[in-house]
Every structure is written in C-alpha cells, then in structure tokens.
Write an enzyme that holds these catalytic residues in place. Structure first.
Site, PDB file in Angstrom:
ATOM      1  N   LYS A  66       2.199   4.605   1.521  1.00  0.00           N
ATOM      2  CA  LYS A  66       2.241   5.109   2.885  1.00  0.00           C
ATOM      3  C   LYS A  66       1.796   6.563   2.846  1.00  0.00           C
ATOM      4  O   LYS A  66       2.526   7.454   2.421  1.00  0.00           O
ATOM      5  CB  LYS A  66       3.649   4.995   3.480  1.00  0.00           C
ATOM      6  N   LYS A 119      10.514   3.462   3.134  1.00  0.00           N
ATOM      7  CA  LYS A 119      10.400   4.913   2.964  1.00  0.00           C
ATOM      8  C   LYS A 119      11.158   5.414   1.739  1.00  0.00           C
ATOM      9  O   LYS A 119      12.231   4.906   1.408  1.00  0.00           O
ATOM     10  CB  LYS A 119      10.973   5.619   4.209  1.00  0.00           C
ATOM     11  N   CYS A 157      23.633  42.578 -16.872  1.00  0.00           N
ATOM     12  CA  CYS A 157      23.649  41.139 -17.128  1.00  0.00           C
ATOM     13  C   CYS A 157      25.009  40.568 -16.717  1.00  0.00           C
ATOM     14  O   CYS A 157      26.049  41.082 -17.159  1.00  0.00           O
ATOM     15  CB  CYS A 157      23.392  40.872 -18.601  1.00  0.00           C
ATOM     16  N   TYR A 176      -6.986   1.743   6.421  1.00  0.00           N
ATOM     17  CA  TYR A 176      -6.012   0.694   6.121  1.00  0.00           C
ATOM     18  C   TYR A 176      -5.873  -0.372   7.206  1.00  0.00           C
ATOM     19  O   TYR A 176      -5.016  -1.236   7.099  1.00  0.00           O
ATOM     20  CB  TYR A 176      -4.640   1.287   5.788  1.00  0.00           C
ATOM     21  N   CYS A 212      23.852  38.735 -26.314  1.00  0.00           N
ATOM     22  CA  CYS A 212      24.244  38.090 -25.061  1.00  0.00           C
ATOM     23  C   CYS A 212      24.587  36.619 -25.309  1.00  0.00           C
ATOM     24  O   CYS A 212      23.747  35.845 -25.761  1.00  0.00           O
ATOM     25  CB  CYS A 212      23.113  38.198 -24.052  1.00  0.00           C
ATOM     26  N   ASP A 221       0.681  10.280   3.667  1.00  0.00           N
ATOM     27  CA  ASP A 221       1.320  11.263   4.526  1.00  0.00           C
ATOM     28  C   ASP A 221       0.280  12.227   5.083  1.00  0.00           C
ATOM     29  O   ASP A 221       0.087  13.329   4.587  1.00  0.00           O
ATOM     30  CB  ASP A 221       2.387  12.014   3.731  1.00  0.00           C
ATOM     31  N   GLU A 246       0.836  -1.204   0.000  1.00  0.00           N
ATOM     32  CA  GLU A 246       0.000   0.000   0.000  1.00  0.00           C
ATOM     33  C   GLU A 246       0.867   1.249   0.000  1.00  0.00           C
ATOM     34  O   GLU A 246       1.959   1.234   0.536  1.00  0.00           O
ATOM     35  CB  GLU A 246      -0.853   0.039   1.288  1.00  0.00           C
ATOM     36  N   CYS A 306      26.761  39.381 -20.284  1.00  0.00           N
ATOM     37  CA  CYS A 306      27.156  40.288 -21.369  1.00  0.00           C
ATOM     38  C   CYS A 306      27.224  41.745 -20.937  1.00  0.00           C
ATOM     39  O   CYS A 306      27.636  42.597 -21.717  1.00  0.00           O
ATOM     40  CB  CYS A 306      26.215  40.140 -22.563  1.00  0.00           C
ATOM     41  N   CYS A 320      17.741  40.435 -19.182  1.00  0.00           N
ATOM     42  CA  CYS A 320      18.891  41.050 -19.833  1.00  0.00           C
ATOM     43  C   CYS A 320      18.390  41.601 -21.159  1.00  0.00           C
ATOM     44  O   CYS A 320      17.675  40.924 -21.896  1.00  0.00           O
ATOM     45  CB  CYS A 320      19.956  39.977 -20.077  1.00  0.00           C
TER      46      CYS A 320
END
Ligand code: IVH
Length: 676
Positions: A118, A317, A411, A228, A435, A120, A116, A414, A429
C-alpha cells in the site's frame, strides 16, 4: 529540410525519446547515456521552437512544465475513484475472506488474491484517448478531482503515449504518485542547507510537489508513479484477472510495482504482510500497509461496492510509525566514547507496534533545529527496528511553561567536565575510563559480536555484572567464578558454566578483533583489520607514530591521532596489560601466500655484495618467504654471486644451478616486494 522531412524527423524523435524514457524510468534499464538522450531532446526542442504547430500534448518536450496556473480546474472522473476498507489484525483479514466466501456462497476453502504494497503517496487518475495522455487528475472527493495534467506530464514514469497492442480508445488508469525515499532525503537536505522548510514525510513531499500551480516546480522534483487499477475502459477488453490486467498495463507502458504477488487465502495474505513488513525499511518507497484484492475480475464485479469502497479489497495497515505524546524530561546518556546523548523521557505511547517511553533526541544541534522543549507535545517516530526518535514538535500545543533543554556542564555519571570540540556536534564526558558509564559501554563493546564475540555475554548481562560490582573493567571478566555467576538472578548453573567456557574460548582472538575490541575512537572493524595486517603485532601498533599509521590504507590523520592518543593513556595501557595478564593472547596474522611470493625457493648468497650487506639481502629474501642456505645442493633454486665468489660458485656450475649477479638479486627483491 522540407516540411515533410521535418514532420518525419519529429515523429522519429517522439518515438526515440518515448522509447528511451520508458527504458530509463519504467523499466529501470537505460540503453543510452543521459547525454545522448539530452541531445535528442534538444533537437526536438529546437524543431518545436521553429515550428510551434508541431507541438503536441504527447511530445516528450511537455515534461518540463509550463507557465503557472491561477488555479486548478475541476474534473469529473468517468468512473469514481474508490477508497479502501481497513484491517488492523490477522483476525480481521480472516473475517474479510470469510465474509467474501459467504457472500459468494462458495463451497471452496479459500479465494485467490493479488497482494500489493500500500503505497504512501497520493492517488492519481490518468485519462488516455487513443493511447495519448490527455488528462491527469487528483482523487478529490472520489467523484471530482483537480486537473493536474501539466504536472502529471512532468513525471517521467508516466507514459505520454501508450505502446503495444489493442490500445483502448479511452482508458482511465489509477495509481499512486509518490516520492522515492532517497529523493525525499535529498530534497530535504537541500532545503536544510538553504535554511528552508523541510517536508515532514515523502507523502507530503509528493503532494506538495504535484499540487503545484507552477508545474516547473513539479518537473524539478523526482516523483514516480506505480499503477494499480483501471477506471473506464473502452475499445479494448481486460483479461480475466487483476494480476493479468496489471501485466496488460505494463505492456502498454505503465510502471507496476515489482513487489506484487498472487497468493491463496487469508493465510497467504498474512504471510505476505509479514514478508513485506520485514522488507519495509529496504524498499525504495514508503508504504503504510498492504492491499489484498480478489484476483478474479468477474468476482470483483459480483461483489460490488459498499459506501465508496469495494467489498473485494481491503488494506491491511501497519501500526502507525508516528504518534503524539508529551516530553516529560530529558536525560543525558553517556556512551562508550563519552558522547552525551540527550534522551527524551516520554508519556508512554503505542507506536510502531510497541509501547515507547524513551526516544533519542540525537544531539544538541538537532534539539535546536527542531526547537524541542521540555513539556512539549512531540511526534515520536519508530520505523522498523530503528531506535525511536523525537521527529518534531507540535508547535500549536506548546504551553507557556515549556522549558529549554540545556547540556550539563558535568558528566551526569562521573562528574567530570563535559567538553564540546568546535565543529563537532557531540559533547563528551572527559572522564575516559574513570567514568563508570564509559567503562560499562567499553565492556559491552569488548564482548560484542564483531569484537571478542563472547557467547552469552550480551548487553543485559554486562549491565547486571557491572551493577552488582562483579566487574568494573574488561579484564575482570576473566576473573569471574562459577559461584559469583550462579548467584546472579536469572542465571542457572548451566548458563554460568557456558559463560565461563565462552570466556575461556575468547582468549585467542585474532589481532584484528583484539584491536577492534579495545574501542579506539574511529577504529572500526575494517580499520582494525588493516592495522593488524600492516603491523602484525600489538607492540608495533602501540609504538607506531602518526606517520607510520598513515602508511596504512584508509588511515588518515584523524584516525592516526586517535590511535596514538589511545596508546598514550596510562589507563588504556593498564587495561591491555591486565588483559594479557589474564591470559588473553591476540594472534598475530600470518603472512598469506600472496605476501610470500618466494615461498618454497632456496637461495645461496656467495661472494661480496656491493650494494647491500649479505645479512640484509638474507633478511629481505626471507621476508618474502624464501629460504637462504649456506651451502649449494641439488635443492638450491639459484645462487647469487658477488665479487670474488669461490667454491660455491663452481659447485653451482657443476650441478647446473642457475647463477645470477647482484643486480639481478636486487631486481628479484624489487619485483617480488611489489607484489605485496
Ligand atoms: S486500490 C478500488 N491499491 O490507498 C481500489 N490503492 O485507502 C482502489 N493505495 O486512494 C484503490 N496503494 O491512494 C489500491 N496497491 C494499491 C494502493 C492503493 C496505495 C491508496 C490509494 C487509495 C487509498 C485507499
């Protein structure tokens, strides 16, 4: 109504509402519209208002919450709620099964497991007497928990009353209350919009929503439960296996996770772990691993427990998706459109199964919202295959010399100005293809799968070619030679050859791919296709005005502006010209059958037309796929005769070919064009 009738109607309403609630929240399969359900609920509410003595704990009206409590009462679980041992590797799973086989003194090779996800969320125990929910409790220390009955009643996937047969006189059912990912996102969005505190993750949101002294708050949150396990059961027997017991719970009206399976042996468990890990991102609920349980209930009993955890079950886990580390510095990366993305440089940290040293900080708004500073301890999150991100700061660990993050004015690649347009989250930029960073990204985009799909030319190789100065703009790709490629590190003769062949093969892209590959702002794959379909040639797209462009489905003023601006830039035109010069030939789309409704038809026009010129009529018919011929023959489909028609008209009449007038011609053009 007589008291008897009112009583009967109340029972009927209970039944109907329970039934529809179960269809909607447990089976995910509603039978009636929400409005109908609300009507029934309101009817019951008004009866209960008038006759409060008819309110029972299992009434569907009890799901809305009640007056706040001062504190939660303690309740003792009839059977303790256990926790699970953990496994973090395949070896530990194999060792787990071996331990069980040894202990059971089994000859056989492997055991059968129910496997199954798990979930959370938080563990909850539900107590039913004679099929009616009378208590809900948190796990607490496993022996004693908090009484959250009123809160639990607000969760629509928890039955207030059981259905089906052989209902136990007393039954404890355990499961996980959780908040679906989508509801968590929606809840946090609402909180953000209202400038309120957000929840860190769905588990915290579920816990915060369930452990509310004001159960009306719980009712307003979208919580759900998957069951469960069972605790105490009296007055009924469970089947022989855990998987069948889950089916029994389902028949009584409980919601069971659909991703549960039965597998054989540790290998089956490991395979399931991998499957679920693959699916993890797409699941509607958050999980942190999978659980393996011996399926045979008598074996579970035989194995028993050790220190509050069953010997017969284990949680496998997933590697943690969040870890804490230090933010050492922030750099700004320049993307294809010039967007500057702040990137966190981190002390290396193992998260989500890999070592992470860089994580995205998204944009300056996010940095401000999360209040991130250089030197902070931060939580790094890496979920599935998504790019690791700095999820939040740990404020308690901030040192005095933590420094603010500032967007550079120029930038970093460049030196061009960086501009931030009002209302946009990103700064860019302004260097365009001047660039190098933007050019490099543009080449990656050009070669990518949805663009020219140049086999073997991935991001890494583009980086390498660019850094070695073998290419500096897209068209340079087509000037590469075997010699140049073979001299590259990690590149053999064969792969060099393959790459040159792939480049050659990419020279006839569809017009749609070619447009997409140019990387015009806001022009994705779909828009590129629509533009190609509509204009059918690069020249026409390049010449189109904003108005022309907006005639295309889904193209609005913003996209139209980006397209026009793109073709205004001399350096973009230079790129296109050099590509065409290198032999790239975008293939204009051909009209489809549907767009040529008159394909296969041959018409003859004769006499003088009043409303449009002969050659206009010809062009329009041809655009719809028809042939327009100068002479009548047996192959002629029809003749359109204007005024003063002569010999062609009489020939058509002789051959028995249909003859129409100008109005009918216009009608044909109109109707056929509409199909387009
Ligand atoms: S079975 C006797 N099954 O994990 C077995 N627990 O670490 C008791 N959990 O407190 C638990 N998904 O909150 C079981 N499919 C699942 C689960 C599950 C999540 C949680 C549960 C429990 C914790 C133990």
């Amino acid at each position: 109504m007589t008291p008897k009738k009112i009583n009967k109607r109340t029972q009927e309403l209970h039944q109907l509402l329970h039934y529809h609630n179960h269809n909607y929240y447990v089976l995910d399969d509603p039978e009636i519209p929400d409005s109908e359900y609300d009507k029934l609920l309101r009817e019951l509410q008004s009866i209960e208002e008038e006759y409060p003595e008819l309110v029972s704990p299992d009434s569907p009206t009890q799901r809305v919450g009640a007056k706040p409590l001062d504190e939660f009462q303690q309740v003792k679980h009839l059977v303790p709620m256990l926790s699970l041992g953990n496994a973090f590797s395949e070896d530990e799973v194999i060792a787990f099964e071996k331990r069980l086989l040894d202990r059971l003194d089994f000859e056989q090779e492997s055991l059968e497991f129910t496997v199954e996800p798990k979930l959370d969320g938080l563990a909850v125990s539900l107590l039913y007497e004679n099929g009616v929910l009378i208590q809900g409790a948190t796990r607490g220390d496993g022996e004693t928990g908090e009484n959250i009955t009123i809160n639990v009643r607000t969760i629509k996937s928890i039955p207030l009353k059981l259905t089906g047969e052989n209902i136990p006189t007393r039954l404890e059912v355990r499961g996980e209350v959780y908040m679906p990912k989508a509801s968590f996102e929606a809840l946090n969005k609402k909180a953000r919009d209202a400038d309120e505190k957000t929840f860190v993750n769905p588990r915290n949101a579920a816990a915060g929503s369930l452990r509310q002294l004001d159960s009306r708050v719980t009712a307003s949150r979208n919580l759900a439960m998957y069951c469960y396990a069972t605790g105490l059961i009296e007055g009924a027997e469970l089947p022989d296996t855990h998987s069948e017991a889950m089916q029994q719970l389902k028949d009584w009206g409980f919601r069971i996770c659909p991703d549960i399976k039965v597998v054989q042996g540790a290998q089956g468990c490991i395979q399931y772990y991998n499957e679920i890990q693959e699916k993890r991102e797409s699941l509607a609920y958050e999980i942190d691993g999978v659980v393996y349980k011996i399926n045979q209930l008598d074996l579970q009993k035989q194995l028993g427990f050790v220190s509050r955890a069953p010997r017969w079950a284990i949680a496998h886990k997933f590697p943690a998706q969040e870890e804490m580390t230090r933010l050492k510095a922030v750099e700004f990366q320049v993307g294809r459109t010039g967007a500057l993305t702040p990137v966190a440089r981190l002390e290396p940290v193992f998260v989500g199964g890999v070592t992470v040293t860089n994580a995205t900080l998204h944009n300056m708004d996010e940095i401000r919202r999360k209040d991130v500073r250089i030197g902070d301890m931060v939580i790094v999150r890496r979920a599935g295959d998504v790019i690791p991100e700095v999820a939040r700061v740990v404020p308690d660990k901030r040192s005095d010399d933590a420094s603010e993050i500032v967007m550079p004015e120029n930038c970093p690649v460049c030196g061009s100005n960086v501009e931030q347009i009002e209302g946009e989250a990103v700064a860019r930029c302004t260097g365009g293809l001047f660039c190098p960073a933007q050019r490099k990204q543009a080449i990656k985009h050009f070669a990518s799968r949805k663009a020219l799909d140049i086999d073997g030319l991935g991001d890494k190789l583009v980086e390498q070619l660019f850094d070695e100065q073998l290419i500096s703009r897209v068209s340079d790709l087509y000037q590469l030679t075997t010699d140049q490629l073979e001299n590259l590190e990690r590149m053999g003769e064969k792969s060099a050859q393959n790459l040159l062949e792939a480049l050659e093969a990419s020279k006839k892209p569809t017009l749609a791919r070619f447009i997409y590959s140019l990387g015009v702002r806001e022009v994705g794959e779909t828009t590129a296709k629509l533009l190609a379909q509509h204009f059918r040639s690069l020249e026409k797209i390049a010449k189109a005005s904003e108005d022309d462009l907006q005639e295309v489905d889904e193209v609005g003023p913003i996209v139209a502006k980006h397209v026009v601006n793109f073709f205004k830039e001399a350096h973009n035109i230079a790129v296109i010209e050099s590509l065409l010069g290198a032999g790239v030939e975008p293939q204009n789309p051909e009209k489809t059958q549907e767009e040529l409704p008159l394909e296969g038809k041959t018409y003859v026009l004769t006499g003088s037309l009043q409303q449009l010129k002969r050659n206009e009529a010809k062009a329009q018919l041809e655009a719809l796929g028809a042939k327009v011929s100068g002479s009548v023959s047996k192959k002629t489909t029809a003749v359109f005769a204007g005024e003063k028609a002569g010999s062609k008209l009489s020939k058509a009449e002789n051959l028995g070919i249909p003859v129409f007038d100008e109005d009918e011609l216009l009608e044909l053009i109109r109707v056929s064009s509409r199909k387009n």
